[in-house]
Design a protein around this motif. Structure first.
Motif, PDB file in Angstrom:
ATOM      1  N   GLN A  69       0.850  -1.313   0.083  1.00  0.00           N
ATOM      2  CA  GLN A  69       0.022  -0.066  -0.012  1.00  0.00           C
ATOM      3  C   GLN A  69       0.996   1.253  -0.022  1.00  0.00           C
ATOM      4  OE1 GLN A  69      -2.733  -0.534  -0.791  1.00  0.00           O
ATOM      5  NE2 GLN A  69      -3.469  -2.425  -0.107  1.00  0.00           N
ATOM      6  N   LYS A  73       6.236   2.481   1.995  1.00  0.00           N
ATOM      7  CA  LYS A  73       6.227   1.451   2.970  1.00  0.00           C
ATOM      8  C   LYS A  73       6.859  -0.080   2.331  1.00  0.00           C
ATOM      9  CE  LYS A  73       1.610   2.735   4.515  1.00  0.00           C
ATOM     10  NZ  LYS A  73       1.812   3.950   4.070  1.00  0.00           N
ATOM     11  N   ARG A 143      -0.043   9.795  -2.950  1.00  0.00           N
ATOM     12  CA  ARG A 143       1.030  10.635  -2.069  1.00  0.00           C
ATOM     13  C   ARG A 143       2.158  11.352  -2.636  1.00  0.00           C
ATOM     14  NH1 ARG A 143       6.101   8.803  -0.808  1.00  0.00           N
ATOM     15  NH2 ARG A 143       5.732   6.890  -2.071  1.00  0.00           N
ATOM     16  N   ASN A 172      -3.881  13.527   0.721  1.00  0.00           N
ATOM     17  CA  ASN A 172      -3.644  12.746   1.734  1.00  0.00           C
ATOM     18  C   ASN A 172      -4.737  11.707   2.406  1.00  0.00           C
ATOM     19  OD1 ASN A 172      -5.786  14.338   1.993  1.00  0.00           O
ATOM     20  ND2 ASN A 172      -5.403  15.530   3.822  1.00  0.00           N
ATOM     21  N   ALA A 174      -5.612   7.775   2.369  1.00  0.00           N
ATOM     22  CA  ALA A 174      -4.985   6.511   2.323  1.00  0.00           C
ATOM     23  C   ALA A 174      -5.345   5.668   1.056  1.00  0.00           C
ATOM     24  CB  ALA A 174      -5.096   5.467   3.673  1.00  0.00           C
ATOM     25  N   ARG A 178      -9.484   5.301  -0.882  1.00  0.00           N
ATOM     26  CA  ARG A 178      -9.648   6.326  -2.049  1.00  0.00           C
ATOM     27  C   ARG A 178     -10.879   6.164  -2.736  1.00  0.00           C
ATOM     28  NH1 ARG A 178      -6.678   6.624  -6.002  1.00  0.00           N
ATOM     29  NH2 ARG A 178      -6.193   8.687  -6.155  1.00  0.00           N
TER      30      ARG A 178
END
Length: 335
Positions: A69, A73, A143, A172, A174, A178
Motif C-alpha cells: 500500500q 512502505k 502521496r 492525504n 490513504a 480512496r
C-alpha cells in the motif's frame, strides 16, 4: 529466508495478505522468497500471469502476494530485510541512493512502460479528453513524491496547467480509502488503477476518461527492485525471476483478452471474466505494459528530469544509470 517470511506473515494484518490463488505445480527444488507489491492491481498483470502460468515455478521460485500500500512502505520493508524482492516505483531507488541508508537498492527488471492509472470523472467520456478542462477542479491524487503523483503533475503541465495553482490535488487519502472517498464526493476527478476503475464505473455515475500515461509518454513506471547485497548473494534467484517476468510479458503480448482473463481470474476473485477481458483491452490500448524487462538509460534520465522538475531531486543529486539499475539480468538472461 524463514526470518523474512515470518516477518511478512506478521505484517499481514497491516498490509493485507491477499487471498491465495491456485498454485501451479512447483519445481522439485523451490526457493521461497519474501516478496511485496506496492498495490494489488490489474496494471501488474504480467506478474500474475508469470505466477499462474507457472513461469516462476519453472525457475524454482515461489512467494506469497503481499501488498504494501505505497512505495514508501515497500521501500522500508525492503531496507529492513523483511522483503527480498519488491515491485515499486523506480523513483524509490533514486531516493534511497541519495539517502543516508548504507544499504542501497537496484532495479533489475521493468514491468510497466508508463503510468497505468486512469482519470475518472462524473461526465460521460467523449472522443478525446482535454486535460485543460480540469482547471479549477479538485483531483484525488496520491502521496506526494510517489510515481502516480509525479505523473499526474506532468500530465497537467503538458496541458498548460500549473498543478500548484490551477487545480487542487488531494494527496492525504490513504490508498484503501480512496475509492470510498471519491464516491462520497471528496473531489471532482481522481486517478485510479484497475480493478478500481472498473468497480467505479459499475456505479453508472463514474467514468474512465483518459489514461495518465498516454498524456506523459514512455517512462518506466513500475520495476522490480532488491537490495544490492541480495542481488550479489542470490544472482540465480534474480536471474530466474527476470526470466519468468520476460516469459509473462511475451505471453501477454499475444494472448487474447479472454485467455488473459482466464489466467488473471484467480488473482481477482471479485472481478468477472468480462471485466477482466475489458481491463486487458483497456491497458493494451493505453500501451502501459512493457514487452521486455529491459530498463533503458534514457528512461532513467527522463524519470530524474521529472523528479527535478517537481522539486523532489536537486539537479546535483542526479544519479548515474549504474547507481540505479543493474542491467545484468535483462541483458544476459534474455538473450
Amino acid at each position: 529466508m524463514k526470518h523474512a517470511r515470518n516477518l511478512l506473515l506478521a505484517a499481514g494484518l497491516a498490509f493485507g495478505l491477499l487471498p491465495a490463488a491456485p498454485a501451479p505445480l512447483q519445481a522439485q527444488d523451490t526457493t521461497e522468497i519474501a516478496f511485496m507489491e506496492v498495490i494489488h492491481s490489474l496494471f501488474y498483470s504480467p506478474l500474475y500471469v508469470a505466477i499462474g502460468n507457472g513461469y516462476f515455478a519453472e525457475e524454482g521460485i515461489s512467494f506469497d502476494l503481499l501488498a504494501g500500500q505505497g512505495s514508501d512502505k515497500v521501500t522500508a520493508a525492503l531496507l529492513s530485510g523483511s522483503v527480498d524482492i519488491a515491485l515499486a516505483g523506480p523513483e524509490t531507488t533514486i531516493y534511497v541512493g541519495n539517502g543516508q541508508s548504507p544499504e542501497k537498492i537496484h532495479i533489475f527488471a521493468g514491468l510497466t512502460a508508463t503510468d497505468g492509472s486512469f482519470l475518472v470523472g462524473r461526465e460521460t467520456p467523449g472522443e478525446a479528453f482535454d486535460w485543460a478542462t480540469l482547471k479549477g477542479k479538485k483531483i484525488l491524487g496520491w502521496r506526494e513524491g510517489s510515481a502516480p503523483a509525479i505523473f499526474l503533475r506532468k500530465a497537467l503541465e503538458n496541458a498548460g496547467l500549473d498543478p500548484d495553482k490551477d487545480v487542487d490535488i488531494i494527496t492525504n487519502v490513504a490508498i484503501p480509502a480512496r475509492g470510498g472517498a471519491f464516491m462520497s464526493g471528496v473531489a471532482d476527478y481522481g486517478t485510479f488503477f484497475e480493478p478500481d476503475v472498473t468497480k467505479l464505473e459499475e456505479t453508472g455515475k463514474l467514468h474512465a476518461l483518459t489514461n495518465v500515461g498516454q498524456a506523459v509518454g514512455q517512462i518506466d513506471y513500475t520495476v522490480f527492485i532488491a537490495r544490492e547485497s541480495y542481488i550479489a548473494d542470490h544472482p540465480e534467484i534474480v536471474s530466474g525471476f527476470t526470466r519468468a517476468i520476460a516469459k509473462a510479458q511475451a505471453w501477454l503480448d499475444t494472448a487474447t483478452p479472454a485467455e488473459a482473463a482466464t489466467a488473471l481470474a484467480p488473482y481477482f476473485p471479485g472481478v468477472s471474466p468480462e471485466e477482466l477481458a475489458s481491463s486487458v483491452e483497456r491497458h493494451r490500448a493505453a500501451g502501459v505494459w512493457k514487452s521486455s524487462p529491459a530498463v533503458s538509460p534514457e528512461a532513467i534520465d527522463r524519470l530524474q528530469d521529472l523528479l527535478i522538475a517537481n522539486g523532489l531531486l536537486p539537479n546535483d543529486n542526479r544519479l548515474p544509470y549504474a547507481a540505479v539499475v543493474d542491467p545484468t539480468f535483462f541483458t544476459k538472461d534474455q538473450q
